[in-house]
Each structure stands twice: as C-alpha cells, then as structure tokens.
Design a protein around this motif. Structure first.
Motif, PDB file in Angstrom:
ATOM      1  N   UNK A  76       0.823  -0.624   0.043  1.00 31.16           N
ATOM      2  CA  UNK A  76       0.004   0.068  -0.135  1.00 31.16           C
ATOM      3  C   UNK A  76       0.603   1.618  -0.220  1.00 31.16           C
ATOM      4  N   UNK A  77      -0.064   2.165  -0.520  1.00 28.60           N
ATOM      5  CA  UNK A  77       1.206   3.773  -1.190  1.00 28.60           C
ATOM      6  C   UNK A  77       1.324   4.850   0.904  1.00 28.60           C
ATOM      7  N   UNK A  95      -4.212  10.478  -2.029  1.00 29.57           N
ATOM      8  CA  UNK A  95      -5.267  10.700  -3.329  1.00 29.57           C
ATOM      9  C   UNK A  95      -4.629  10.338  -4.611  1.00 29.57           C
ATOM     10  N   UNK A  96      -3.302  10.943  -5.200  1.00 33.31           N
ATOM     11  CA  UNK A  96      -2.759  10.675  -6.454  1.00 33.31           C
ATOM     12  C   UNK A  96      -1.082  10.525  -5.938  1.00 33.31           C
ATOM     13  N   UNK A 109      -3.751  19.415  -2.544  1.00 33.00           N
ATOM     14  CA  UNK A 109      -4.900  18.599  -3.496  1.00 33.00           C
ATOM     15  C   UNK A 109      -5.917  19.130  -3.397  1.00 33.00           C
ATOM     16  N   UNK A 110      -6.485  19.600  -4.522  1.00 36.93           N
ATOM     17  CA  UNK A 110      -8.091  19.810  -5.054  1.00 36.93           C
ATOM     18  C   UNK A 110      -8.984  18.746  -4.929  1.00 36.93           C
ATOM     19  N   UNK A 111      -9.590  18.492  -4.607  1.00 41.79           N
ATOM     20  CA  UNK A 111     -10.464  17.465  -4.235  1.00 41.79           C
ATOM     21  C   UNK A 111     -11.680  17.591  -5.990  1.00 41.79           C
ATOM     22  N   UNK A 112     -11.841  19.277  -6.091  1.00 40.15           N
ATOM     23  CA  UNK A 112     -12.935  19.195  -7.720  1.00 40.15           C
ATOM     24  C   UNK A 112     -11.859  18.569  -8.188  1.00 40.15           C
ATOM     25  N   UNK A 113     -10.389  19.647  -8.600  1.00 39.01           N
ATOM     26  CA  UNK A 113      -9.556  19.127  -9.713  1.00 39.01           C
ATOM     27  C   UNK A 113      -9.504  17.421  -9.795  1.00 39.01           C
ATOM     28  N   UNK A 114      -9.874  17.172  -8.213  1.00 40.13           N
ATOM     29  CA  UNK A 114      -9.167  15.629  -8.231  1.00 40.13           C
ATOM     30  C   UNK A 114      -8.271  15.276  -8.447  1.00 40.13           C
TER      31      UNK A 114
END
Length: 270
Positions: A76-77, A95-96, A109-114
């Motif tokens: 796992x990361x 996430x990324x 990290x932008x959740x909307x941009x992903x």
C-alpha cells in the motif's frame, strides 16, 4: 485461538497479507526493478516471459538475477514505510499517490480538480463552472467558460488542466500559459488566438490610436467608408478608412476587421 492468530497477522504490518500478493511464480510483497531494461516486474520469471515475447527479436533478453539491486514495496502507498520508517516525501498525497520533498512549492490537493497543485491552497479557489483552480485575484473577476482549462494552450498546444506551467485567463475567458501570453504581448499580438477578442483592457491603446488618426489625415481619394465587424462586441458598422485602424461605432474598439472590399466601398460611394 485460530481467530486470535488471524487477527494478529492482519494487524502486524510486517506480516501484512502474505498470501494475497505476488505473481504466479512467487508470493511476495515487493517487485523487482530489472537492471537490464529498468522496468518493474513481480519477479525475474515475469520479466523473462514478457521480454521473450517481444515482437522484435533484438529486444528479447533475460534478466541476470545476481545484478538486481532494487526492489519496490508493493502493498500500500503511504508517506512512511511501515517496515523501516523511512519517509518517502515531506509532502504526500494519498489520493494522487504523489511524493515530493520540496515543500517550498506549497503543494495542495484540490478535491474538485482531483489532482495536486502547487502554490498554496489559500492562494487559489476552484471555479465550479470553469472546472479548475485559479488565483484568488480572479475570484469574481474573470469571464467563466465551461471547463476552460480542459483544453489545449492555443499557442503551444499543451493540455492546460494538468500542466505544470503557470496558466492565466484572458479577458475573454479563454485560458493560456502565462509564458505564452507574455510572448503574445511581446509580439504585439493583442487578440485571443481562439476568439479574436482583446486579451486585456485596451482603452489606453485605443485613445492613442484616436490621437494618431486625428493627426494623420488621409488623402482625398482614400476618404471613404467601409463596413467593419468588431471582434470585441460582434457588432457591424461603417467606419472611415484609415491605415492606422477602424474604430467600432458601438464599443469604440479598434479590434475590428473589414467585411467589404475596396471596390464595394467605392461603388457605394459613387
């Protein structure tokens, strides 16, 4: 007792899911980097099966097991290795799956941009209509175009949304790399390459053109009206021909184009 043993096995990071990882040849929680081609495989047999199936016979080869020097943890990361405690990066996004030791970039990290971006989360806002993050200076101060950044730069044609270069928004709402925009201005090009509208407030330039046109009288044979289309307001009108430019009668812009020929103008004049 069996249940206790299973629970202990699952919570011990050193024994994490021993039987669930690996390949058809070995059960393991790591992969090897092949020194011959620098690619990653679950084991040397996986490497050999892949390379020996290559279409080009000259590219076929087998790994020398004794030359392997790197293995990669493949469970796992995480930011910190659960086995040795090494921190993989001062900045980590789960996430990324992104690591970086240079935190001076102020990654966030932008959740909307992903995706992760740089520059500090407090310095950016996400425009839901444009579908991307912009400098806070542009909040309520830009023309929205749906998913404007999910396009290519009109100059260099690099995809803008995940570009690592700085991006700016022109007055018309279209996006462009900041470096490309500056080069556009340095070349005295003030029209958007996409829609031909003025890229910024040109009022001072239009005033200077007013003065130059007033000071430069055209010869009698060139004093005629021509039909023009304004790139800024999209209205049509007539303007007196002049070598310096043709002013829109609606928005006073000189960002115009002729929509009739000289012959047409002379014919109407006669």
């Amino acid at each position: 007792m069996a249940d206790e043993g299973t629970s202990s096995l699952q919570t011990n990071p050193l024994d994490y899911e021993k039987s669930l990882h690996g390949c058809n040849h070995y059960r393991r929680r790591c992969k090897v980097r092949a020194p011959c081609c620098n690619q990653i495989f679950s084991c040397r047999h996986c490497h050999n099966e892949y390379t020996n199936a290559l279409a080009n016979p000259k590219e076929r080869h087998e790994i020398v097991r004794h030359e392997i020097k790197q293995v990669l943890y493949s469970i796992y990361v995480a930011q910190i290795c659960t086995n040795c405690g090494v921190k993989m990066g001062e900045y980590f996004c789960g996430i990324c799956k992104f690591y970086d030791d240079d935190v001076s970039k102020e990654q966030f990290h932008c959740n909307d941009c992903g995706i992760c971006r740089v520059g500090g989360g407090a310095n950016f806002f996400h425009c839901q209509k444009c579908g991307s993050c912009f400098d806070v200076k542009l909040r309520d101060n830009h023309t929205c175009i749906g998913n404007s950044l999910k396009n290519h730069c009109p100059i260099c044609y690099e995809f803008l949304f995940d570009s690592i270069k700085a991006v700016t928004i022109m007055a018309c709402g279209h996006a462009i790399h900041l470096d490309c925009y500056n080069e556009l201005i340095n070349q005295d090009q003030y029209r958007c390459p996409i829609c031909s509208k003025s890229v910024s407030d040109m009022s001072s330039t239009w005033q200077r053109l007013d003065q130059e046109i007033e000071a430069t009288i055209m010869p009698e044979e060139y004093r005629y009206e021509i039909p023009i289309l304004c790139n800024d307001c999209h209205n049509t009108c007539k303007a007196f021909f002049h070598i310096f430019g043709h002013k829109c009668g609606h928005c006073k812009s000189y960002n115009t184009r002729r929509i009739g020929t000289t012959d047409d103008s002379l014919e109407r004049r006669a």
